[in-house]
Design a protein around this motif. Structure first.
Motif, short mmCIF file in Angstrom:
data_model
loop_
_atom_site.label_atom_id
_atom_site.label_comp_id
_atom_site.label_asym_id
_atom_site.label_seq_id
_atom_site.Cartn_x
_atom_site.Cartn_y
_atom_site.Cartn_z
N LEU A 526 0.86 -1.19 0.00
CA LEU A 526 0.00 0.00 0.00
C LEU A 526 0.89 1.24 0.00
O LEU A 526 1.75 1.40 0.88
N LEU A 527 0.69 2.13 -0.98
CA LEU A 527 1.52 3.31 -1.12
C LEU A 527 0.64 4.55 -0.96
O LEU A 527 -0.14 4.89 -1.86
N ASP A 528 0.75 5.21 0.19
CA ASP A 528 0.07 6.47 0.41
C ASP A 528 1.05 7.59 0.09
O ASP A 528 1.74 8.13 0.97
N SER A 539 6.97 3.83 -6.41
CA SER A 539 5.96 3.70 -7.46
C SER A 539 6.60 3.67 -8.84
O SER A 539 6.21 2.88 -9.71
N ASP A 540 7.60 4.51 -9.06
CA ASP A 540 8.30 4.51 -10.35
C ASP A 540 8.94 3.16 -10.63
O ASP A 540 8.86 2.63 -11.75
N GLY A 559 -4.79 2.45 -8.71
CA GLY A 559 -3.87 3.44 -9.25
C GLY A 559 -3.53 3.15 -10.69
O GLY A 559 -3.55 2.00 -11.14
N GLU A 560 -3.24 4.17 -11.42
CA GLU A 560 -2.84 4.05 -12.82
C GLU A 560 -1.87 5.16 -13.14
O GLU A 560 -1.77 6.16 -12.42
N ARG A 561 -1.16 4.99 -14.23
CA ARG A 561 -0.17 5.97 -14.63
C ARG A 561 -0.57 6.53 -15.99
O ARG A 561 -0.68 5.78 -16.98
N LYS A 562 -0.82 7.83 -16.02
CA LYS A 562 -1.21 8.52 -17.24
C LYS A 562 -0.29 9.71 -17.45
O LYS A 562 0.32 10.24 -16.51
N LEU A 563 -0.22 10.15 -18.71
CA LEU A 563 0.62 11.29 -19.03
C LEU A 563 0.10 12.54 -18.32
O LEU A 563 -1.10 12.85 -18.36
N GLU A 565 -0.12 13.15 -15.12
CA GLU A 565 -0.74 12.95 -13.82
C GLU A 565 0.30 12.44 -12.82
O GLU A 565 1.21 11.69 -13.19
N ARG A 566 0.13 12.82 -11.57
CA ARG A 566 1.01 12.36 -10.50
C ARG A 566 0.25 11.41 -9.59
O ARG A 566 -0.93 11.62 -9.31
N PRO A 567 0.89 10.35 -9.12
CA PRO A 567 0.18 9.39 -8.27
C PRO A 567 -0.12 9.95 -6.89
O PRO A 567 0.63 10.77 -6.35
N ILE A 568 -1.23 9.50 -6.33
CA ILE A 568 -1.63 9.92 -4.98
C ILE A 568 -1.63 8.72 -4.04
O ILE A 568 -1.00 8.74 -2.98
N GLN A 569 -2.36 7.68 -4.43
CA GLN A 569 -2.41 6.44 -3.66
C GLN A 569 -2.39 5.28 -4.64
O GLN A 569 -3.01 5.33 -5.70
N GLU A 570 -1.68 4.23 -4.26
CA GLU A 570 -1.59 3.04 -5.09
C GLU A 570 -1.59 1.79 -4.22
O GLU A 570 -1.20 1.84 -3.04
#
Length: 936
Positions: A526-528, A539-540, A559-563, A565-570
């Motif tokens: 879990l990544l907060d 995450s990277d 969570g997803e990775r889109k152009l 956008e920065r991740p928040i929770q994964e």
């Protein structure tokens, strides 16, 4: 051979000559084979450099090896293993067995390109003679370990001599179909190299042995007739029996010239390397031990022995860059790769442990191996070297009846109870009565097969017969349960210190997750990132691992990775321990996952089969995972080259989708567009204009591809025109298009409407003509399909498509409408699934929201708007547009300034002001404004 040498096995020769005379109607028929066997044994036994024949994963060989090493204490151990794998053996102490020593190459030079990647593995288990030799040599001061077999490069060189056009293989036996278990794929498609490939290559011989031995497969025959008799034999008897078996299988092998040449070249290579080492170091052959497979021990090549010829030349290696490392292995992987029966390696491990308890032989284990302490050194004096003639132990061994072990009721009863307990846990309706039945059936089967003591294979057959019956309630059948009970599929693990730098770097960078990444199985991470920004680097890494590793190694749950956008929770499911082999092989390609990902993206972009869409995908991946503008620009320039060379439009939909996404990203995140994407849009505009007329008539180009081309042309039109493209080129391309297919015809009409060559009224009239023509009505769904795809390049036609569908349902009678209604539905579902939401939203806006309003509802395309007031010269009060302009003169002033007509406001015909004159000349503008205001 001298006379004294002839006398060593004279009794055995006489016995075999008598057997040949009795069974073959004369001594000449079998003399070449039977007496040749004795000659091979005699030659191997008399060699000054002691040869120790082994069979891979054989507990009897491992036990005999441990005994001999403690007795002889050799100073040099020659081992039949690829000579380039020697530096990896010291890392075995950091692993949990079984593991495999691997040589891996991705960039090959000197082999066919379709062979890449090349991989050679040599699995090692604790119950193997070679591990005993390795552990002894590495942990005993003053002992040298020398690997003498061909290199990994020569494995494929020698294979290429006989199979220039075939995929790579080995000189080992082909593997059977691997089990379904996941662990059977731990070696992947690697070529297996093992010590002691001891199995008949003559199919009729193996069938004969199995039939007369009353066993089902080769592993069971070896266990019953070799493992058990040799388990308690002395050193000389073991050696001579293994020499005899190796010679028998070799002399009865089929005459495959390529395979025979590879076998002999391996033996020439090994003896050449040993003589080179003896000459360079001055070692005494009496202090050396040569560990090899029994098949190669009984060799007849001229280079055999320390006194053999030196005529064999070892060729140079190719320029292929080989990487070496350790990968996890398992019993199932070894069985699948080398064609062994499922469960045989697990049974061998169980027999090995039992032999150690029974004989009290202390095996060799590497210090630190699997947490074991180094055993205390024994003060064992080396065996004295004498010139005494070797004794003939074979004659007595072959004449002696087999020793029948008594029934170990406690062991068999324990097996029976354990299998019933395991069966009940897996859904079988087993009871104590089944345990008794398994016990008695095992004894019965052993008696029918002339065995005084049931073997694990007898017990397995009895358990299947008594418990499984006719159904398998769970995931595992009884045979698999017995394998697990006998020791299970042990899976090795490569320790952190033995991992390549890339794998260690991954573990270090993911340490913030506080997980045991080396553990097998799935773990939840879990990544907060919002509260712990340092986790963004984890995450990277995880997203790059997801791209590089097989499915399931790193799987995002949330969570997803889109152009942009920065991740928040994964949330992730990680199984890096299960996929440790794949992670290790990444380390062969680079020192960091960023480097490996960059290499793979470049390799994919510059592949000869790459398309423009494929290269654009690599640009997006480079931006998404590496955030590398440099690499993205390089790959973007490559995409431009590939697009210019394409002559088909198959990739147009994907090109359009990815270019739109990249443009949106650069426009929001960059101050200026990259030069490559400007060039790509400019070149793509000209490229698709050129291909458009042909695509409209090409049968291989679908309507979806043509619509994507138009989408690119219309969607990128403003940017392309700003970069210097000419809109006339697009108009000419549309004018030159003459499709015959109804869907493409509708698509062309939409394009003409977008360019202004066809008005809405004319388009509506053409659709009305289609509905009025009985000959065309069956094809009307195909026209609708074309209009539906036209929403991609001309989204303003959404309301018209709703109108066209509504008119069909409203005007056509049921006997015409119902037959093609299924065709309409399937067409919309097949060709317009992603565009259907546009129609649904537009229909929801146009149609009434309540059923009671439907009777009084008039479609907007049938409503006749009131004619706007005409513009007259009576002043600003004659129309709403004039009144509006008079009330807000700044608008006209700004328009006049824009057109280069400065001056103050005046009535349209009052003072002759240029703005008023402009309105006089173009009254349609005021009327359009009035109509717009009236609609609101």
């Amino acid at each position: 051979m001298s006379g004294s040498h002839q006398g060593t096995f004279e009794a055995l020769r006489a016995q075999l000559q008598e057997a040949a005379t009795t069974f073959a109607d004369g001594p000449d028929a079998l003399e070449g084979i039977l007496l040749g066997l004795v000659d091979d044994v005699d030659r191997a036994v008399r060699e000054p450099l002691e040869i120790f024949p082994v069979c891979h994963h054989s507990p009897a060989s491992a036990l005999a090896m441990a005994r001999r090493l403690r007795e002889k204490q050799p100073k040099v151990v020659y081992l039949e293993l690829c000579e380039d794998m020697a530096p990896l053996l010291t890392e075995l102490r950091n692993c949990r067995l079984p593991v495999a020593v691997q040589a891996f190459a991705t960039e090959i030079d000197g082999f066919p390109a379709d062979w890449s990647p090349l991989s050679v593995v040599a699995p090692i288990t604790e119950a193997s003679a070679e591990y005993q030799a390795i552990a002894y040599a590495l942990d005993t001061p003053g002992v040298e370990l020398v690997l003498v077999d061909r290199s990994s490069d020569h494995v494929f060189q020698w294979d290429a001599r006989g199979k220039q056009a075939d995929p790579p293989g080995t000189d080992e036996e082909p593997s059977e179909t691997p089990p379904v278990e996941e662990e059977s794929g731990l070696h992947g498609d690697a070529v297996g190299v093992e010590i002691g490939d001891l199995r008949p290559r003559f199919a009729e011989l193996e069938e004969h042995l199995l039939r007369h031995g009353r066993v089902r497969h080769w592993s069971e025959w070896w266990h019953q007739y070799v493992e058990l008799p040799l388990g308690d034999s002395d050193h000389d008897t073991y050696r001579q029996a293994m020499f005899l078996i190796g010679s028998l299988f070799r002399r009865l092998a089929p005459g495959d010239p390529h395979r025979l040449r590879v076998d002999e070249d391996r033996e020439r290579h090994m003896w050449t390397r040993m003589r080179e080492h003896l000459a360079a170091t001055g070692a005494d052959p009496a202090d050396c031990l040569y560990v090899c497979g029994a098949f190669h021990a009984a060799s007849r090549v001229e280079e055999f022995g320390v006194d053999g010829t030196d005529t064999f030349e070892i060729g140079p290696r190719t320029a292929t860059a080989w990487q070496h490392g350790l990968i996890p292995s398992s019993h199932a992987a070894i069985e699948a790769q080398f064609g062994l029966e499922a469960g045989s390696v697990s049974i061998a491990a169980t027999v090995w442990a039992k032999n150690l308890r029974r004989t009290r032989v202390e095996p060799y284990r590497l210090e630190g191996q699997a947490g074991a302490k180094k055993p205390k050194a024994r003060k064992t004096a080396p065996a004295p070297v004498t010139d005494a003639e070797p004794a003939d132990m074979l004659t007595g061994f072959l004449r002696r009846p087999p020793v029948l072990d008594g029934l170990d009721e406690a062991e068999l009863l324990g097996w029976s109870v354990d299998i019933v307990r395991a069966a009940r846990r897996n859904g079988y309706l087993a009871s104590t009565a089944d345990a008794i039945a398994v016990f008695e059936t095992s004894i019965l089967l052993a008696g029918m097969r002339e065995r005084a003591r049931p073997t694990p294979y007898d017990f397995m057959d009895a358990a299947v017969t008594c418990i499984e019956k006719d159904s398998v309630p769970g995931r595992r059948d009884v045979r698999r349960l017995v394998e697990i009970m006998m020791g299970g599929d042990r899976i090795g693990q490569v320790g952190y210190d033995a991992l390549p730098p890339l794998a260690r770097d991954v573990h270090d960078r993911l340490a913030a997750l506080e997980l045991r990444l080396e553990q097998r199985g799935v773990q939840r991470a879990l990544l907060d990132i919002a509260s712990r920004p340092e986790l963004e680097r984890c995450s990277d890494v995880l997203w790059m691992l997801r791209y590089l590793l097989p499915h399931g190694a790193a799987r995002p749950i949330m969570g997803e990775r889109k152009l942009g956008e920065r991740p928040i929770q994964e949330s992730w499911d990680l199984a890096l321990g299960t996929h440790q082999r794949a992670l290790i092989e990444l380390g062969y390609e680079g020192v960091s996952i960023e480097q490996v990902l960059e290499q793979r993206l470049r390799r994919r972009a510059y592949d000869i089969q790459a398309t423009a869409a494929t290269v654009l995908e690599t640009v997006e991946d480079a931006t998404l995972y590496l955030r590398s503008r440099r690499l993205a620009d390089e790959l973007g320039a490559r995409a431009l080259e590939v697009l210019a060379a394409e002559r088909t439009v198959d990739g147009a939909p994907e090109v359009l989708r990815r270019v739109r996404r990249l443009l949106a990203y650069y426009r929001t995140g960059e101050p200026v567009l990259p030069s490559w994407i400007e060039s790509f849009v400019k070149a793509g505009y000209a490229h698709y204009c050129t291909l458009l007329p042909t695509a409209f008539t090409d049968e291989e180009a679908g309507v979806r591809h043509v619509a994507a081309m138009l989408g690119f042309l219309f969607g990128m039109e403003s940017l392309a025109l700003s970069l210097g493209c000419d809109r006339t080129q697009l108009e000419l391309a549309v004018a030159q298009s003459h499709p015959q297919d109804p869907s493409r015809t509708a698509l062309l009409w939409a394009a003409q409407t977008r360019l202004g060559g066809l008005t809405r009224a004319e388009l509506r009239a053409r659709c009305d003509d289609l509905l009025a023509n009985p000959m065309v009505v069956p094809a009307y769904p195909r026209y609708l399909s074309g209009f539906l795809h036209a929403l991609e390049p001309v989204p303003a036609l959404t309301d018209f498509v709703v109108e066209a569908v509504s008119n069909a349902f409203g005007r056509l009678p049921d006997h015409v409408l119902l037959p093609w209604l299924p065709s309409l539905i399937t067409t919309l579902r097949k060709d317009g699934a992603e565009l259907a939401p546009l129609l649904i939203r537009e229909a929801g806006r146009i149609f009434p929201g309540r059923l009671t309003e439907l009777d009084s509802w008039t479609p907007p395309w049938r409503a006749q708007p009131a004619p706007p007031a005409a513009l007259t010269a009576d002043g600003p009060d004659t129309g709403r547009g004039d009144a509006l302009l008079a009330a807000h003169p700044a608008t006209c002033d700004a328009l006049a300034d824009l057109l280069g007509c400065p001056g103050g406001w005046a009535a349209p015909q009052g003072s002759g002001h240029p703005a008023g004159a402009l309105l006089d000349r173009h009254p349609e503008s005021v009327r359009a404004l009035e109509a717009l205001l009236a609609g609101r």
